[in-house]
Design a protein around this motif. Structure first.
Motif, PDB file in Angstrom:
ATOM      1  N   ALA A   3       0.828  -1.195   0.000  1.00 40.31           N
ATOM      2  CA  ALA A   3       0.000   0.000   0.000  1.00 40.31           C
ATOM      3  C   ALA A   3       0.868   1.253   0.000  1.00 40.31           C
ATOM      4  O   ALA A   3       0.544   2.278  -0.619  1.00 40.31           O
ATOM      5  CB  ALA A   3      -0.929   0.004   1.216  1.00 40.31           C
ATOM      6  N   GLY A   4       1.989   1.195   0.688  1.00 45.18           N
ATOM      7  CA  GLY A   4       2.910   2.326   0.707  1.00 45.18           C
ATOM      8  C   GLY A   4       3.491   2.611  -0.668  1.00 45.18           C
ATOM      9  O   GLY A   4       3.640   3.776  -1.074  1.00 45.18           O
ATOM     10  N   VAL A   5       3.856   1.544  -1.403  1.00 44.35           N
ATOM     11  CA  VAL A   5       4.388   1.711  -2.769  1.00 44.35           C
ATOM     12  C   VAL A   5       3.330   2.329  -3.668  1.00 44.35           C
ATOM     13  O   VAL A   5       3.611   3.223  -4.473  1.00 44.35           O
ATOM     14  CB  VAL A   5       4.864   0.356  -3.330  1.00 44.35           C
ATOM     15  N   ALA A   6       2.090   1.890  -3.545  1.00 45.58           N
ATOM     16  CA  ALA A   6       1.009   2.426  -4.365  1.00 45.58           C
ATOM     17  C   ALA A   6       0.812   3.912  -4.077  1.00 45.58           C
ATOM     18  O   ALA A   6       0.614   4.735  -4.986  1.00 45.58           O
ATOM     19  CB  ALA A   6      -0.274   1.653  -4.112  1.00 45.58           C
ATOM     20  N   ALA A   7       0.873   4.287  -2.798  1.00 48.04           N
ATOM     21  CA  ALA A   7       0.724   5.696  -2.430  1.00 48.04           C
ATOM     22  C   ALA A   7       1.888   6.529  -2.974  1.00 48.04           C
ATOM     23  O   ALA A   7       1.712   7.664  -3.421  1.00 48.04           O
ATOM     24  CB  ALA A   7       0.640   5.817  -0.904  1.00 48.04           C
ATOM     25  N   PHE A   8       3.096   5.942  -2.889  1.00 45.73           N
ATOM     26  CA  PHE A   8       4.275   6.646  -3.441  1.00 45.73           C
ATOM     27  C   PHE A   8       4.121   6.896  -4.944  1.00 45.73           C
ATOM     28  O   PHE A   8       4.391   8.006  -5.423  1.00 45.73           O
ATOM     29  CB  PHE A   8       5.528   5.805  -3.165  1.00 45.73           C
ATOM     30  N   ARG A   9       3.700   5.870  -5.667  1.00 47.84           N
ATOM     31  CA  ARG A   9       3.554   6.027  -7.123  1.00 47.84           C
ATOM     32  C   ARG A   9       2.506   7.092  -7.454  1.00 47.84           C
ATOM     33  O   ARG A   9       2.680   7.882  -8.381  1.00 47.84           O
ATOM     34  CB  ARG A   9       3.154   4.687  -7.743  1.00 47.84           C
ATOM     35  N   GLY A  10       1.402   7.121  -6.697  1.00 45.91           N
ATOM     36  CA  GLY A  10       0.387   8.133  -6.946  1.00 45.91           C
ATOM     37  C   GLY A  10       0.919   9.532  -6.712  1.00 45.91           C
ATOM     38  O   GLY A  10       0.690  10.465  -7.498  1.00 45.91           O
ATOM     39  N   ALA A  11       1.655   9.687  -5.592  1.00 43.34           N
ATOM     40  CA  ALA A  11       2.224  11.005  -5.282  1.00 43.34           C
ATOM     41  C   ALA A  11       3.285  11.402  -6.312  1.00 43.34           C
ATOM     42  O   ALA A  11       3.398  12.576  -6.705  1.00 43.34           O
ATOM     43  CB  ALA A  11       2.823  10.972  -3.872  1.00 43.34           C
ATOM     44  N   PHE A  12       4.076  10.420  -6.739  1.00 44.28           N
ATOM     45  CA  PHE A  12       5.133  10.691  -7.730  1.00 44.28           C
ATOM     46  C   PHE A  12       4.520  11.158  -9.052  1.00 44.28           C
ATOM     47  O   PHE A  12       4.985  12.126  -9.658  1.00 44.28           O
ATOM     48  CB  PHE A  12       5.958   9.425  -7.939  1.00 44.28           C
ATOM     49  N   GLU A  13       3.467  10.471  -9.519  1.00 45.42           N
ATOM     50  CA  GLU A  13       2.830  10.849 -10.785  1.00 45.42           C
ATOM     51  C   GLU A  13       2.238  12.250 -10.693  1.00 45.42           C
ATOM     52  O   GLU A  13       2.320  13.050 -11.637  1.00 45.42           O
ATOM     53  CB  GLU A  13       1.752   9.831 -11.142  1.00 45.42           C
ATOM     54  N   THR A  14       1.626  12.567  -9.537  1.00 46.17           N
ATOM     55  CA  THR A  14       1.065  13.906  -9.359  1.00 46.17           C
ATOM     56  C   THR A  14       2.165  14.960  -9.393  1.00 46.17           C
ATOM     57  O   THR A  14       2.026  16.032 -10.004  1.00 46.17           O
ATOM     58  CB  THR A  14       0.307  13.991  -8.028  1.00 46.17           C
ATOM     59  N   CYS A  15       3.275  14.654  -8.748  1.00 44.66           N
ATOM     60  CA  CYS A  15       4.403  15.600  -8.725  1.00 44.66           C
ATOM     61  C   CYS A  15       4.960  15.823 -10.121  1.00 44.66           C
ATOM     62  O   CYS A  15       5.210  16.974 -10.520  1.00 44.66           O
ATOM     63  CB  CYS A  15       5.489  15.054  -7.799  1.00 44.66           C
ATOM     64  N   ILE A  16       5.174  14.733 -10.843  1.00 48.77           N
ATOM     65  CA  ILE A  16       5.725  14.850 -12.204  1.00 48.77           C
ATOM     66  C   ILE A  16       4.778  15.652 -13.098  1.00 48.77           C
ATOM     67  O   ILE A  16       5.197  16.525 -13.869  1.00 48.77           O
ATOM     68  CB  ILE A  16       5.976  13.448 -12.801  1.00 48.77           C
ATOM     69  N   THR A  17       3.463  15.356 -12.976  1.00 50.66           N
ATOM     70  CA  THR A  17       2.481  16.076 -13.795  1.00 50.66           C
ATOM     71  C   THR A  17       2.502  17.561 -13.499  1.00 50.66           C
ATOM     72  O   THR A  17       2.528  18.409 -14.404  1.00 50.66           O
ATOM     73  CB  THR A  17       1.073  15.510 -13.555  1.00 50.66           C
ATOM     74  N   ASN A  18       2.529  17.896 -12.212  1.00 49.91           N
ATOM     75  CA  ASN A  18       2.544  19.307 -11.825  1.00 49.91           C
ATOM     76  C   ASN A  18       3.834  20.001 -12.258  1.00 49.91           C
ATOM     77  O   ASN A  18       3.830  21.161 -12.685  1.00 49.91           O
ATOM     78  CB  ASN A  18       2.361  19.453 -10.314  1.00 49.91           C
ATOM     79  N   LYS A  19       4.938  19.292 -12.112  1.00 51.80           N
ATOM     80  CA  LYS A  19       6.232  19.889 -12.435  1.00 51.80           C
ATOM     81  C   LYS A  19       6.362  20.170 -13.924  1.00 51.80           C
ATOM     82  O   LYS A  19       6.899  21.199 -14.344  1.00 51.80           O
ATOM     83  CB  LYS A  19       7.359  18.977 -11.962  1.00 51.80           C
TER      84      LYS A  19
END
Length: 364
Positions: free
Chosen positions: A324-340
């Motif tokens: 579950a932690g990995v899934a949360a990390f991937r979601g946060a990472f994708e959001t960060c990349i999209t925003n950046k």
């Protein structure tokens, strides 16, 4: 010796174009009477050139053909989309020969001397050496050579009907005959424009289809005009040729200096040569690389990975449920990349451009 045996004719003049576009069959160079009067000389006689003493050539004028490009509505009917002008070459077969003009100083000749000079002029037989003939006549009559002058002037005669070179117009008409939703309508009448010149193609024209540097220059110029965000730019855009929209022949007239002997006279003149090339309308898609893209991308990935991994929800989940932690990390990472990278997307300048590609000019 009072004889003009070298004569220069300007075929690229408004008077010549006016003649070609008229119904007249003959054009004679005007005599500069003011000049000769200033020397005390007046026109006395002229000699028509021998039929065989001529040069055949082709001269060109331009003809403007105007089109209305009409767009069809869904409910029927058409509206004017734009106006298109095409300048077409018109060929005129002509012959050029040289007429001899006798000018004399009337005020310094008696009536009998005047008659003697005119008779000698009219009795010259083509094929004789003109210098020897004049010297013999001067010796025989005793009339001084400064009392007369034999000048030359060009004579143009039509040698056939004018022909419209309509290849470029036909290519344009064929395109819109097969194009759904559009109709090309000729706006009569065609307008003569005198001198035929190739219209300026403007900046979006690649004169050599293999000139990649020219293509990059054009794309970078377009991007620079759109760069209101002050984006860091790389000098090498990425482009791909998608399709040829239209292909047609273009024409131009090139003037080349030459000398030709017509009768006794060597004539210096520029002759027009019709040249052609094939031009295409080509559709390109392009996107601009951001300066330092590779470095920027790597730093952005590392930054987003660190930020996403450091989120409290992620670290908390890792301790309780690693998956579950990995899934949360991937979601946060994708959001960060999209925003950046969202702010960077406009700097890619994705766009389409239509360029004109042309082959080298060649004589027709």
């Amino acid at each position: 010796m009072p004889l003009e045996l070298s004569h220069e004719i300007n075929l690229d003049s408004p008077e010549i174009y006016a003649f070609l576009e008229s119904a007249d069959s003959v054009y004679a160079e005007p005599i500069d009477q003011a000049y000769w009067l200033s020397l005390g000389m007046t026109f006395a006689a002229q000699r028509t050139p021998a039929p065989g003493d001529k040069m055949l050539t082709i001269l060109y004028t331009g003809l403007r053909r105007r089109y209305h490009l009409l767009k069809r509505h869904d409910g029927g009917g058409y509206t004017l989309e734009t106006v298109l002008d095409v300048i077409l070459p018109v060929s005129h077969p002509v012959s050029l020969n040289v007429e001899a003009i006798l000018l004399i100083k009337d005020s310094e000749l008696s009536p009998s001397e005047r008659t003697t000079v005119i008779d000698a002029f009219n009795n010259f037989t083509p094929g004789q050496d003109p210098f020897e003939y004049i010297a013999d006549q001067i010796a025989r009559t005793g009339i001084s050579s400064d009392k007369f002058w034999v000048a030359s002037r060009g004579i143009l005669r039509r040698e056939g009907a004018a022909q419209l070179v309509s290849d470029e117009a036909e290519a344009l008409e064929r395109l819109y005959q097969s194009e759904n939703g559009y109709r090309l309508q000729i706006v009569p009448p065609d307008q003569p424009v005198g001198r035929f010149t190739q219209p300026d193609k403007g900046r979006h024209h690649v004169s050599d289809i293999d000139d990649d540097n020219k293509l990059k220059e054009i794309i970078n110029e377009i991007i620079s005009e759109q760069n209101t965000l002050d984006c860091p730019l790389d000098p090498s855009p990425v482009s791909k040729r998608i399709a040829t929209i239209l292909q047609w022949p273009e024409f131009m007239v090139e003037w080349r200096l030459t000398s030709v002997k017509i009768g006794c006279v060597v004539v210096k003149l520029h002759l027009p040569v019709l040249r052609t090339r094939t031009t295409k309308l080509a559709l390109f898609v392009f996107v601009h690389k951001v300066d330092g893209w590779d470095r920027y991308l790597f730093e952005a990935i590392v930054d987003c990975a660190w930020r996403s991994a450091a989120i409290g929800a992620v670290t908390g989940l890792i301790l309780l449920n690693f998956a579950a932690g990995v899934a949360a990390f991937r979601g946060a990472f994708e959001t960060c990349i999209t925003n950046k990278f969202y702010s960077l997307i406009p700097c890619l300048f994705p766009n389409l451009v239509v360029l004109q590609e042309s082959s080298a000019w060649a004589d027709v």
